[in-house]
Design a protein around this motif. Structure first.
Motif, PDB file in Angstrom:
ATOM      1  N   ALA A  15       0.584  -1.183   0.258  1.00 14.58           N
ATOM      2  CA  ALA A  15       0.134   0.076  -0.026  1.00 14.58           C
ATOM      3  C   ALA A  15       0.932   1.268  -0.043  1.00 14.58           C
ATOM      4  CB  ALA A  15      -0.831   0.256   1.111  1.00 14.58           C
ATOM      5  N   CYS A 129      -3.155  -3.708  -6.286  1.00 20.55           N
ATOM      6  CA  CYS A 129      -3.440  -4.134  -4.886  1.00 20.55           C
ATOM      7  C   CYS A 129      -4.196  -5.467  -4.923  1.00 20.55           C
ATOM      8  CB  CYS A 129      -4.220  -2.925  -4.361  1.00 20.55           C
ATOM      9  SG  CYS A 129      -3.421  -1.428  -4.373  1.00 20.55           S
ATOM     10  N   THR A 134      -6.056  -2.928   0.990  1.00 17.98           N
ATOM     11  CA  THR A 134      -4.869  -2.485   0.434  1.00 17.98           C
ATOM     12  C   THR A 134      -5.256  -1.426  -0.435  1.00 17.98           C
ATOM     13  OG1 THR A 134      -3.842  -4.664   0.943  1.00 17.98           O
ATOM     14  CG2 THR A 134      -2.684  -2.986  -0.507  1.00 17.98           C
TER      15      THR A 134
END
Length: 403
Positions: A15, A129, A134
């Protein structure tokens, strides 16, 4: 939930890295496309809006026609390396007294195409992601880093500012060897699902958001005091929600990412172009002020509606997938000559249910459940549960490919 969305964990390192990359290219995109210190002094005299839009549209249509799942590595690297060269040419041209109109137009067109590719690559980067949690953290971090980087640009000398803006697209090359995961879906999206509300909503939201941002005369801050007013935080939030909605749709329906992103980006560009045309027709400062306030109000409304109806939208997405899968399954079972009761037994077998569970679920005896199973195997020409699974999986895949 039956849709392909995971939200059980947060990959903090992923992230953070994606948020940083996204904030850099996001800030660069605003510096290039909206009123900023850089665009006013370097790009304003040379912009050819309509031809650039036409080329960008052709690019998006080409990607959709090719049905790409991911942007090829070669195109990602070419965009990352070629865009700084185009910007460097714009900078040098702005410093020359006698400008060449032909060269200025060529650079403007090249920059328009580069911006379209950068927008696509930004979406693909965010699509790396591996779960919804995330993605949400990465988008939130991207918004905060946007302001941090914007403040940093305002504090450095002008020469450093220009150099950073020119070099920013190089970040698009980061992670080029690890594209977003390909879609699990094989074959094109069934026609019924193409017209489903969850599939179409991001296109509509992209066009509306692009129009509102252009109508609101988005501009970058030229001093730290303007940091949280130019551009308006509402404009930034509306863009993040549009991106979030687009990626969630791609994840949920297992769509070809590059193809779907090209379509939504095209809608955004068309919304921006329409907003720019509307902006040019507003001649007085009072009209511009009213337009800006109206655009802010619409952005706020979009954000409220997004959160208010997100649950309905997700449920609609789930229903769309389940209905499409169930209708295909029932059609295959009917074509194979299975009765309604045998179709119910097959559905439970494919879910991994035992004969005892099937007996209890359908209120039949174990002997009847065993008889149904033998007849199903005989009609389909299979001899085990695994062969039964492979039979229906193969039929569903072939049906999707035909559509």
């Amino acid at each position: 939930m039956h849709i392909n969305l995971k939200a059980h964990k947060i990959n903090g390192r992923q992230a953070a890295s994606i948020a940083l990359l996204d904030s850099i290219i996001w800030l660069w995109f605003h510096q290039i496309n909206y009123t900023s210190i850089f665009s006013e002094s370097v790009l304003a005299p040379n912009i050819a809006v309509l031809p650039s839009l036409a080329l960008s549209t052709a690019l998006a249509v080409g990607i959709m026609h090719a049905r790409w799942d991911v942007i090829p590595k070669s195109l990602r690297l070419a965009t990352a390396l070629g865009t700084p060269l185009v910007l460097l040419g714009c900078v040098l041209l702005s410093q020359v007294g006698n400008q060449s109109d032909t060269l200025a137009t060529a650079l403007s067109l090249a920059l328009g195409v580069a911006c379209s590719l950068a927008a696509l690559l930004r979406l693909e980067t965010l699509a790396k992601c591996d779960d919804f949690a995330t993605l949400a953290v990465a988008l939130s971090g991207s918004l905060m880093l946007f302001y941090v980087l914007d403040l940093g640009l305002l504090l450095v000398p002008r020469e450093v500012y220009d150099a950073l803006v020119v070099a920013a697209p190089l970040t698009l090359a980061v992670g080029s060897s690890h594209p977003a995961p390909p879609a699990a879906r094989s074959g094109p999206l069934p026609k019924r699902m193409r017209r489903a509300v969850p599939v179409l909503v991001p296109f509509v939201m992209g066009a509306c958001t692009g129009f509102v941002v252009a109508l609101g005369m988005a501009a970058m801050a030229v001093s730290p005091l303007e940091l949280f007013t130019r551009p308006s935080p509402l404009f930034l939030l509306s863009q993040l929600l549009f991106i979030c909605l687009t990626i969630v749709t791609v994840f949920g329906l297992d769509l070809r990412k590059a193809t779907y992103f090209a379509g939504t980006s095209l809608c955004w560009s068309l919304g921006m172009a329409t907003g720019n045309v509307a902006n040019e027709t507003l001649l007085t400062s009072a009209q511009h002020l009213i337009a800006n306030e109206a655009a802010s109000f619409i952005c706020l409304s979009v954000i409220v509606i997004f959160f208010a109806f997100s649950g309905i939208w997700i449920n609609s997405l789930e229903k769309t997938i389940v209905t499409s899968t169930e209708s295909s399954f029932e059609r295959i079972a009917k074509d194979a000559g299975l009765t309604k009761r045998e179709t119910e037994v097959v559905q439970l077998l494919l879910e991994g249910r035992s004969l005892r569970i099937i007996q209890e679920t359908l209120f039949i005896s174990e002997g009847t459940a065993r008889t149904h199973t033998k007849r199903i195997y005989a009609k389909l020409g299979v001899h085990s549960k695994q062969e039964l699974i492979d039979f229906f999986k193969g039929k569903l895949t072939s049906e999707q490919a035909e559509k």
